[in-house]
Design a protein around this motif. Structure first.
Motif, PDB file in Angstrom:
ATOM      1  N   VAL A  89       5.126  -2.013  -4.199  1.00 20.59           N
ATOM      2  CA  VAL A  89       4.741  -3.427  -4.161  1.00 20.59           C
ATOM      3  C   VAL A  89       3.630  -3.679  -3.138  1.00 20.59           C
ATOM      4  O   VAL A  89       2.800  -4.576  -3.327  1.00 20.59           O
ATOM      5  CB  VAL A  89       5.943  -4.360  -3.912  1.00 20.59           C
ATOM      6  CG1 VAL A  89       6.960  -4.225  -5.031  1.00 20.59           C
ATOM      7  CG2 VAL A  89       6.581  -4.132  -2.556  1.00 20.59           C
ATOM      8  N   GLU A  90       3.577  -2.873  -2.081  1.00 18.03           N
ATOM      9  CA  GLU A  90       2.466  -3.011  -1.143  1.00 18.03           C
ATOM     10  C   GLU A  90       1.151  -2.589  -1.789  1.00 18.03           C
ATOM     11  O   GLU A  90       0.095  -3.195  -1.528  1.00 18.03           O
ATOM     12  CB  GLU A  90       2.743  -2.207   0.132  1.00 18.03           C
ATOM     13  CG  GLU A  90       3.785  -2.873   1.032  1.00 18.03           C
ATOM     14  CD  GLU A  90       4.051  -2.102   2.313  1.00 18.03           C
ATOM     15  OE1 GLU A  90       3.584  -0.945   2.419  1.00 18.03           O
ATOM     16  OE2 GLU A  90       4.717  -2.665   3.214  1.00 18.03           O
ATOM     17  N   ILE A  91       1.191  -1.562  -2.635  1.00 21.52           N
ATOM     18  CA  ILE A  91       0.003  -1.186  -3.409  1.00 21.52           C
ATOM     19  C   ILE A  91      -0.430  -2.355  -4.291  1.00 21.52           C
ATOM     20  O   ILE A  91      -1.610  -2.731  -4.335  1.00 21.52           O
ATOM     21  CB  ILE A  91       0.294   0.064  -4.272  1.00 21.52           C
ATOM     22  CG1 ILE A  91       0.545   1.295  -3.399  1.00 21.52           C
ATOM     23  CG2 ILE A  91      -0.841   0.307  -5.266  1.00 21.52           C
ATOM     24  CD1 ILE A  91      -0.641   1.762  -2.593  1.00 21.52           C
ATOM     25  N   GLU A  92       0.531  -2.935  -5.006  1.00 26.01           N
ATOM     26  CA  GLU A  92       0.219  -4.057  -5.900  1.00 26.01           C
ATOM     27  C   GLU A  92      -0.352  -5.248  -5.139  1.00 26.01           C
ATOM     28  O   GLU A  92      -1.329  -5.877  -5.571  1.00 26.01           O
ATOM     29  CB  GLU A  92       1.475  -4.473  -6.661  1.00 26.01           C
ATOM     30  CG  GLU A  92       1.985  -3.433  -7.640  1.00 26.01           C
ATOM     31  CD  GLU A  92       3.380  -3.712  -8.159  1.00 26.01           C
ATOM     32  OE1 GLU A  92       3.959  -2.822  -8.803  1.00 26.01           O
ATOM     33  OE2 GLU A  92       3.905  -4.828  -7.923  1.00 26.01           O
ATOM     34  N   ARG A  93       0.244  -5.560  -3.999  1.00 19.92           N
ATOM     35  CA  ARG A  93      -0.232  -6.709  -3.225  1.00 19.92           C
ATOM     36  C   ARG A  93      -1.621  -6.449  -2.647  1.00 19.92           C
ATOM     37  O   ARG A  93      -2.441  -7.365  -2.550  1.00 19.92           O
ATOM     38  CB  ARG A  93       0.766  -7.054  -2.115  1.00 19.92           C
ATOM     39  CG  ARG A  93       2.076  -7.598  -2.652  1.00 19.92           C
ATOM     40  CD  ARG A  93       2.997  -8.084  -1.561  1.00 19.92           C
ATOM     41  NE  ARG A  93       2.577  -9.369  -1.027  1.00 19.92           N
ATOM     42  CZ  ARG A  93       2.824 -10.533  -1.613  1.00 19.92           C
ATOM     43  NH1 ARG A  93       3.455 -10.588  -2.781  1.00 19.92           N
ATOM     44  NH2 ARG A  93       2.429 -11.648  -1.059  1.00 19.92           N
ATOM     45  N   ALA A  94      -1.901  -5.211  -2.249  1.00 24.66           N
ATOM     46  CA  ALA A  94      -3.234  -4.888  -1.740  1.00 24.66           C
ATOM     47  C   ALA A  94      -4.288  -5.112  -2.823  1.00 24.66           C
ATOM     48  O   ALA A  94      -5.353  -5.693  -2.564  1.00 24.66           O
ATOM     49  CB  ALA A  94      -3.272  -3.438  -1.244  1.00 24.66           C
ATOM     50  N   VAL A  95      -4.003  -4.659  -4.041  1.00 28.08           N
ATOM     51  CA  VAL A  95      -4.937  -4.888  -5.152  1.00 28.08           C
ATOM     52  C   VAL A  95      -5.074  -6.383  -5.417  1.00 28.08           C
ATOM     53  O   VAL A  95      -6.187  -6.907  -5.579  1.00 28.08           O
ATOM     54  CB  VAL A  95      -4.469  -4.143  -6.419  1.00 28.08           C
ATOM     55  CG1 VAL A  95      -5.377  -4.472  -7.602  1.00 28.08           C
ATOM     56  CG2 VAL A  95      -4.444  -2.640  -6.180  1.00 28.08           C
ATOM     57  N   MET A  96      -3.942  -7.089  -5.456  1.00 27.52           N
ATOM     58  CA  MET A  96      -3.955  -8.533  -5.698  1.00 27.52           C
ATOM     59  C   MET A  96      -4.806  -9.262  -4.662  1.00 27.52           C
ATOM     60  O   MET A  96      -5.605 -10.146  -5.004  1.00 27.52           O
ATOM     61  CB  MET A  96      -2.523  -9.071  -5.663  1.00 27.52           C
ATOM     62  CG  MET A  96      -2.412 -10.583  -5.786  1.00 27.52           C
ATOM     63  SD  MET A  96      -0.684 -11.176  -5.670  1.00 27.52           S
ATOM     64  CE  MET A  96      -0.356 -10.946  -3.911  1.00 27.52           C
ATOM     65  N   THR A 139      -2.482   6.781  -3.500  1.00 25.84           N
ATOM     66  CA  THR A 139      -1.547   7.341  -2.520  1.00 25.84           C
ATOM     67  C   THR A 139      -1.473   6.533  -1.233  1.00 25.84           C
ATOM     68  O   THR A 139      -0.553   6.746  -0.435  1.00 25.84           O
ATOM     69  CB  THR A 139      -1.927   8.794  -2.173  1.00 25.84           C
ATOM     70  OG1 THR A 139      -3.270   8.825  -1.666  1.00 25.84           O
ATOM     71  CG2 THR A 139      -1.838   9.683  -3.417  1.00 25.84           C
ATOM     72  N   THR A 140      -2.417   5.621  -1.011  1.00 28.61           N
ATOM     73  CA  THR A 140      -2.412   4.817   0.212  1.00 28.61           C
ATOM     74  C   THR A 140      -2.801   3.379  -0.104  1.00 28.61           C
ATOM     75  O   THR A 140      -3.458   3.105  -1.119  1.00 28.61           O
ATOM     76  CB  THR A 140      -3.402   5.356   1.261  1.00 28.61           C
ATOM     77  OG1 THR A 140      -4.738   5.168   0.789  1.00 28.61           O
ATOM     78  CG2 THR A 140      -3.152   6.834   1.548  1.00 28.61           C
ATOM     79  N   VAL A 141      -2.434   2.469   0.788  1.00 26.53           N
ATOM     80  CA  VAL A 141      -2.831   1.073   0.641  1.00 26.53           C
ATOM     81  C   VAL A 141      -4.347   0.947   0.743  1.00 26.53           C
ATOM     82  O   VAL A 141      -4.961   0.120   0.054  1.00 26.53           O
ATOM     83  CB  VAL A 141      -2.126   0.203   1.707  1.00 26.53           C
ATOM     84  CG1 VAL A 141      -2.711  -1.202   1.747  1.00 26.53           C
ATOM     85  CG2 VAL A 141      -0.626   0.132   1.427  1.00 26.53           C
ATOM     86  N   GLY A 142      -4.973   1.781   1.568  1.00 26.16           N
ATOM     87  CA  GLY A 142      -6.428   1.763   1.672  1.00 26.16           C
ATOM     88  C   GLY A 142      -7.103   2.065   0.343  1.00 26.16           C
ATOM     89  O   GLY A 142      -8.079   1.394  -0.038  1.00 26.16           O
ATOM     90  N   ARG A 194      -6.814  -0.913  -1.921  1.00 26.13           N
ATOM     91  CA  ARG A 194      -7.793  -1.961  -1.608  1.00 26.13           C
ATOM     92  C   ARG A 194      -9.175  -1.614  -2.185  1.00 26.13           C
ATOM     93  O   ARG A 194      -9.886  -2.487  -2.695  1.00 26.13           O
ATOM     94  CB  ARG A 194      -7.880  -2.175  -0.097  1.00 26.13           C
ATOM     95  CG  ARG A 194      -6.615  -2.802   0.475  1.00 26.13           C
ATOM     96  CD  ARG A 194      -6.807  -3.384   1.855  1.00 26.13           C
ATOM     97  NE  ARG A 194      -5.581  -4.021   2.318  1.00 26.13           N
ATOM     98  CZ  ARG A 194      -5.176  -5.232   1.950  1.00 26.13           C
ATOM     99  NH1 ARG A 194      -5.920  -5.951   1.112  1.00 26.13           N
ATOM    100  NH2 ARG A 194      -4.047  -5.732   2.410  1.00 26.13           N
ATOM    101  N   GLU A 195      -9.551  -0.346  -2.120  1.00 28.22           N
ATOM    102  CA  GLU A 195     -10.833   0.068  -2.691  1.00 28.22           C
ATOM    103  C   GLU A 195     -10.877  -0.220  -4.191  1.00 28.22           C
ATOM    104  O   GLU A 195     -11.858  -0.764  -4.708  1.00 28.22           O
ATOM    105  CB  GLU A 195     -11.069   1.552  -2.434  1.00 28.22           C
ATOM    106  CG  GLU A 195     -11.337   1.901  -0.981  1.00 28.22           C
ATOM    107  CD  GLU A 195     -11.515   3.396  -0.783  1.00 28.22           C
ATOM    108  OE1 GLU A 195     -11.590   4.127  -1.796  1.00 28.22           O
ATOM    109  OE2 GLU A 195     -11.559   3.837   0.379  1.00 28.22           O
ATOM    110  N   TRP A 196      -9.793   0.118  -4.885  1.00 33.35           N
ATOM    111  CA  TRP A 196      -9.768  -0.111  -6.332  1.00 33.35           C
ATOM    112  C   TRP A 196      -9.655  -1.597  -6.652  1.00 33.35           C
ATOM    113  O   TRP A 196     -10.199  -2.061  -7.651  1.00 33.35           O
ATOM    114  CB  TRP A 196      -8.634   0.683  -6.971  1.00 33.35           C
ATOM    115  CG  TRP A 196      -8.931   2.150  -7.010  1.00 33.35           C
ATOM    116  CD1 TRP A 196      -8.252   3.152  -6.376  1.00 33.35           C
ATOM    117  CD2 TRP A 196     -10.012   2.770  -7.694  1.00 33.35           C
ATOM    118  NE1 TRP A 196      -8.835   4.366  -6.626  1.00 33.35           N
ATOM    119  CE2 TRP A 196      -9.925   4.167  -7.443  1.00 33.35           C
ATOM    120  CE3 TRP A 196     -11.041   2.307  -8.515  1.00 33.35           C
ATOM    121  CZ2 TRP A 196     -10.830   5.079  -7.964  1.00 33.35           C
ATOM    122  CZ3 TRP A 196     -11.962   3.225  -9.037  1.00 33.35           C
ATOM    123  CH2 TRP A 196     -11.844   4.593  -8.760  1.00 33.35           C
TER     124      TRP A 196
END
Length: 294
Positions: free
Chosen positions: A216-223, A263-266, A269-271
């Protein structure tokens, strides 16, 4: 230790809160449930985007925590907006239930022509899949939506499968595949938000499910990088690091999409930034059509 836990008054919100209270009780922690009305619960006659989006379900509970009226609140995590007030922390993310949307219908699937949903994402994805469909606004709690389906106001309605499971409701229909109907960010996930105080946050820490929090942190970073809130149709779903994210036109006629291993939140964010560039025209179009200032 005794805690005051806030929640909306809907059956689903209360069921989610009761689950958290039960886990705390098993650990010897007492909790009092405090029901708080939100603007999203009272203003049911207008689309969500007209009253501020999904965040309207969260704002009143945030304010109650900050005023000291409650210690924490239990939310469907997909309702929590990207921008969060200072003084709050997400102290626990429970293990994820089904992330899928569920298409409920009592008539044969081939006879479905009118579907109820107030979500711009669901509307766009349904129209992309079947442009001849009519998707009509549908607000209200789960019981209200099911009643309107059974009254024949719609041939089918779309609900979160996790909500039905938590309420113990079985309906005819089928879950929609998450690769074609990419869920809202964090759909199927329950989160506990509390005052940013270690004495309070530590009580909820054992409820946290690390693999779900990662996804969910991955999803929120993209959002957060894509932006657009709930006004722009977008689906973002990560499972064990496999990410699908898309932004659609309101009528489902066009879309931009990425599928990546993250693999990372960073990296996420890039994507997310890349998708925002790809979908910039669709985002501007959605805001303009809905009459909302970016």
């Amino acid at each position: 230790m005794s805690l005051r836990i806030g929640t909306r008054g809907s059956a689903l919100a209360l069921a989610q809160t009761d689950k958290v209270v039960g886990i705390l009780a098993d650990r010897g922690i007492e909790a009092e449930v405090v029901t708080i009305a939100t603007e999203g619960d009272t203003a049911t006659g207008v689309p969500l985007h007209a009253i501020g989006g999904q965040g309207v379900f969260v704002r009143a509970l945030d304010d109650a925590i900050l005023r000291g009226e409650i210690d924490a609140a239990v939310h469907s995590m997909k309702d929590i907006p990207a921008a969060r007030p200072a003084g709050l922390t997400c102290s626990a993310v429970l293990e994820r239930d089904s992330p899928a949307d569920f298409l409920a219908h009592e008539c044969p699937l081939e006879a479905v022509s009118v579907i109820g949903s107030s979500s711009t994402r669901r509307r766009a994805q349904l129209l992309r899949d079947a442009p001849a469909l009519e998707v009509k606004q549908l607000r209200g709690n789960v019981d209200t939506r099911i009643r309107k389906l059974r009254e024949g106001q719609y041939d089918a309605i779309v609900l979160a499968e996790a909500g039905l499971e938590r309420l113990g409701i079985t309906l005819p229909g089928e879950p929609l595949p998450t690769d074609r109907f990419v869920p809202s960010p964090n759909q199927g996930t329950v989160a506990v938000v509390c005052r940013d105080d270690p004495a309070v946050a530590d009580a909820f820490a054992p409820l946290d499910h690390a693999p779900t929090r990662f996804d969910v942190e991955i999803e929120r970073a993209v959002m957060e990088e894509v932006g657009g809130g709930c006004f722009t149709p977008q689906g973002i779903y990560c499972r064990n690091g496999d990410l699908i994210a898309e932004v659609l036109a309101l009528d489902g006629s066009r879309w931009e999409r990425i599928e990546r291993r993250v693999t990372t939140v960073g990296e996420a964010r890039e994507w997310g930034r890349a998708l925002r560039v790809q979908a910039a025209g669709l985002i501007r179009e959605a805001y303009a059509t809905l009459g909302i200032k970016p």
